[in-house]
Design an enzyme around this catalytic site. Structure first.
Site, PDB file in Angstrom:
ATOM      1  N   LYS A  56       0.848  -1.196   0.000  1.00  0.00           N
ATOM      2  CA  LYS A  56       0.000   0.000   0.000  1.00  0.00           C
ATOM      3  C   LYS A  56       0.883   1.246   0.000  1.00  0.00           C
ATOM      4  CE  LYS A  56      -3.679  -2.504   0.234  1.00  0.00           C
ATOM      5  NZ  LYS A  56      -3.007  -3.678  -0.341  1.00  0.00           N
ATOM      6  N   ASP A  57       0.322   2.324  -0.494  1.00  0.00           N
ATOM      7  CA  ASP A  57       1.062   3.577  -0.588  1.00  0.00           C
ATOM      8  C   ASP A  57       1.636   4.008   0.752  1.00  0.00           C
ATOM      9  OD1 ASP A  57      -0.346   3.423  -2.986  1.00  0.00           O
ATOM     10  OD2 ASP A  57      -0.353   5.583  -3.215  1.00  0.00           O
TER      11      ASP A  57
END
Length: 528
Positions: A228-229
Site C-alpha cells: 500500500k502507498d
C-alpha cells in the site's frame, strides 16, 4: 500471477469514509509552485490514452497523506478494517497450560511481566519472579526449564535477595534470538496469525520491517496480499508465521504510525495477489474546474468505466520512479539499481534525504548509514549492505540485503510500466473496438476480473483466454479485452507483440536473460 489484466473496468460505488484533518507532513514537498521540482506524471508511466475525450479539471491528489484513504478488499469482497485493538482472548494457550504444569506457581501477573519484558516494552534490564517456596531446588529447576522453553530469548537464574532465594530473568547475552519454530505451538491452532494493519505515512515494507525488528524475527515470517502507498492512511491484512496474537498485540504500545488488531489464526498464510482490489476515498485540493465539466467526467466514469492502467502509486511517490530500478535489476545492472535507490530526490526533506545526499557526494556508505540509526527502510538496508560488503563495489551483495519481496516489487513495477505502455499504444493505434487477434477470457466470466500477482515461489496461475477471430469479433467490446503481462514465457497476440518489439526492443532480452540465469527476477506470464 494471473497474467492478463482487463483493459477496461467498470466502476462501483464505495461507502463514504470519514477523515479528520491533520497537519501536512514534511516527508515530501507537495508545493507545485516550486519551479525546480518535477512531479511524476501519467505519461511517465506509460499512460497516454483515455476512454473519453471530455475536458479535464485540475486538483492536487494526496497533498496531505490524510487525503488518501485505502482499505484492502479481500477475496470475499469485504474491505479490511481495523475494528478491534483489544488484547486478544483465545482459549487457553499452550504456554499457559505448561505454566499450570508447575502447579500455578507463576501467576498471571508474572506471565504478563515476562511477555512484556521479552517484547522489550518494559524499560528494565531484568525482572524478578517470586515463588512460594524458592528453597525447593527441584521446583526451581522445573520453573527454569519452563521459562527457557517458552522464552528462548530470555535466561533465568537463582539469586539471593534479602536472605531469600528468587528467580531473576534477563535477556540472553549477544542479543535476543527468536526462532518461532522452537516455541511450543498448539496442535489445534493454525500456524499463521492473521491481523489487520493500519498505517499512516509508512510504506508496507517499512511497517513490516519495523514489526519484524521488534519481534526479533526475519521479515520473511510476514506476508501480505499487496503493498500500500506510503503517502496515505491504509489498512491491509498481514499474516505472521507462528507468532502469538499476544506478542503482536504488545507491539501497539511502542509502534509509531502503525496499529494492529483483529487477530485470528489460520492454517495458511496470505500470499501476494490474494485480494480483490482496494477501496479508495480521496480528497482533491486546490480544485479548479467548471461543475459541468466535473459532471460530464463523473458520468463518463460511471457509464463507461476507465482503462484499467496500473496507477501512479505503483511507481512510487518520488522523482525517481520504481520502474527505473526494476529495469536495472532485470538487466543485471546492480550498480545502476543501487544508485537509483540512493539518488537524492527533489523536494524530499527528512533523514533519508540527508543519507542519500551524503552518499551521493562521498560514496561513503558508513557515513550515510549513520544518518539512519533507527530506520528499517530499504535505503538503510542497502547502505548497510554496502558498508558490510567485502569491498565497496559489491553492489549485488548490497542489493541482496534488501528483502526479496521488496526487490521483486521494483521488477513488478517495470512489468506494469510495460503493460501501461503497450495498452496505450494499442488504444492509440486500434481504438476502443475489438480487432482480430485481441485476447478475451473464456469460461468463468468473473474468474479474473481483478489483477492477481503470485508469490514468487508459487507457480503462476494460468488464465484461459482465446484470440478473437473474424467470425466472433462482433461478440465482444472493449470491456472484454485482456492483455498479458510481459514475461519470459509469454506469447503476445500478433498485434500487441509487434507493438512490444517496437516500443522496448530490449525487453525480450531482459526477460529471457532472467530465465536463462535462473534469476529470482524471472517473471512468468502465461496465457492459455
Amino acid at each position: 500471477m494471473a497474467t492478463t489484466k482487463r483493459v477496461n473496468e467498470q466502476t462501483e460505488e464505495t461507502e463514504n469514509q470519514k477523515t479528520k484533518k491533520v497537519k501536512l507532513d514534511d516527508d515530501v514537498s507537495t508545493d507545485t509552485s516550486q519551479p525546480n521540482v518535477y512531479f511524476l506524471q501519467e505519461k511517465d508511466v506509460g499512460i497516454t490514452e483515455y476512454i473519453s475525450d471530455h475536458n479535464s479539471f485540475f486538483g492536487i491528489l494526496k497533498q496531505r497523506y490524510s487525503d488518501f484513504l485505502v482499505n484492502e478488499v479481500d477475496l470475499t469482497g469485504n474491505a479490511v478494517q481495523l475494528t478491534d485493538i483489544s488484547r486478544p482472548t483465545f482459549p487457553e494457550t499452550e504456554k499457559k497450560q505448561k505454566l499450570k504444569d508447575v502447579d500455578n506457581l507463576l501467576s498471571e501477573e508474572d506471565i504478563q511481566k515476562l511477555d512484556e519484558f521479552e517484547m522489550g516494552s518494559a524499560s528494565v534490564s531484568s525482572v524478578m519472579i517470586s515463588l512460594a517456596d524458592c528453597e525447593d531446588k527441584a521446583l526451581r529447576t522445573r520453573v527454569h526449564r519452563v521459562i527457557a522453553n517458552l522464552y528462548p530469548s530470555l535466561e533465568s537464574e537463582t539469586k539471593q535477595e534479602d536472605g531469600k532465594k528468587c528467580l531473576v530473568v534477563s535477556k540472553k547475552g549477544g542479543g535476543p534470538k527468536r526462532h518461532a519454530s522452537k516455541s511450543p505451538w498448539p496442535t489445534d491452532r493454525g500456524h499463521y496469525c492473521h491481523f489487520a494493519m493500519y498505517k499512516e505515512n509508512r510504506d508496507t515494507t517499512d511497517a513490516i520491517n519495523t514489526i519484524a525488528h521488534l519481534l526479533k524475527m526475519k521479515n520473511g515470517s510476514f506476508t501480505y496480499a499487496g503493498t500500500k502507498d506510503k503517502r496515505g492512511k491504509t489498512t491491509q491484512a498481514v499474516s505472521a508465521f507462528r507468532v502469538t496474537a499476544d506478542r503482536l498485540h504488545c507491539l501497539n504500545s511502542c509502534l509509531r504510525g502503525i496499529t494492529i488488531g483483529n487477530f485470528h489464526y489460520e492454517k495458511e498464510p496470505l500470499k501476494l495477489g490474494q485480494l480483490a482490489g482496494n477501496r479508495f476515498s480521496v480528497i482533491l485540493r486546490n480544485f479548479s474546474g467548471e461543475d459541468s465539466v466535473v459532471d460530464v467526467a463523473m458520468t463518463s466514469m460511471r457509464d463507461n468505466g476507465f482503462i484499467n492502467y496500473y496507477g501512479m502509486q505503483r511507481f512510487g511517490t518520488t522523482t525517481i520512479p520504481t520502474h527505473h530500478v526494476g529495469r536495472a535489476l532485470l538487466l543485471s545492472r546492480w550498480q545502476e539499481a543501487a544508485e537509483l535507490i540512493l539518488q537524492p530526490r527533489q523536494g524530499e526533506r527528512n533523514e533519508v534525504a540527508e543519507a542519500r545526499s551524503l552518499f551521493w557526494e562521498t560514496r561513503d556508505a558508513r557515513a550515510a548509514l549513520s544518518k539512519l540509526p533507527k530506520r528499517r527502510c530499504i535505503e538503510a538496508m542497502l547502505l548497510h549492505g554496502l558498508a558490510a560488503g567485502r569491498h565497496r563495489n559489491d553492489y549485488l551483495g548490497a542489493i541482496n540485503s534488501i528483502p526479496r519481496n521488496s526487490r521483486l516489487m521494483y521488477v513488478h513495477s517495470y512489468q506494469s510500466y510495460i503493460w501501461n505502455t503497450i495498452t496505450s499504444r494499442r488504444l492509440k493505434q486500434f481504438g476502443l473496438k475489438p480487432i482480430v487477434g485481441d485476447l478475451v477470457m473464456v469460461g468463468e466470466k468473473e474468474a479474473s476480473a481483478v489483477e492477481l500477482e503470485e508469490d514468487a515461489n508459487a507457480p503462476p496461475t494460468k488464465v484461459r483466454v482465446k484470440a478473437v477471430s473474424e467470425t466472433d469479433v462482433g461478440n465482444y467490446d472493449i470491456t472484454d479485452i485482456v492483455l498479458p503481462l510481459p514475461g519470459h514465457d509469454i506469447e503476445f497476440p500478433h498485434n500487441e507483440g509487434e507493438l512490444l518489439s517496437r516500443v522496448k526492443p530490449d525487453i525480450h532480452y531482459a526477460f529471457c536473460a532472467t530465465q536463462n540465469t535462473g534469476s529470482i527476477y524471472a517473471l512468468h506470464a502465461y496465457a492459455f
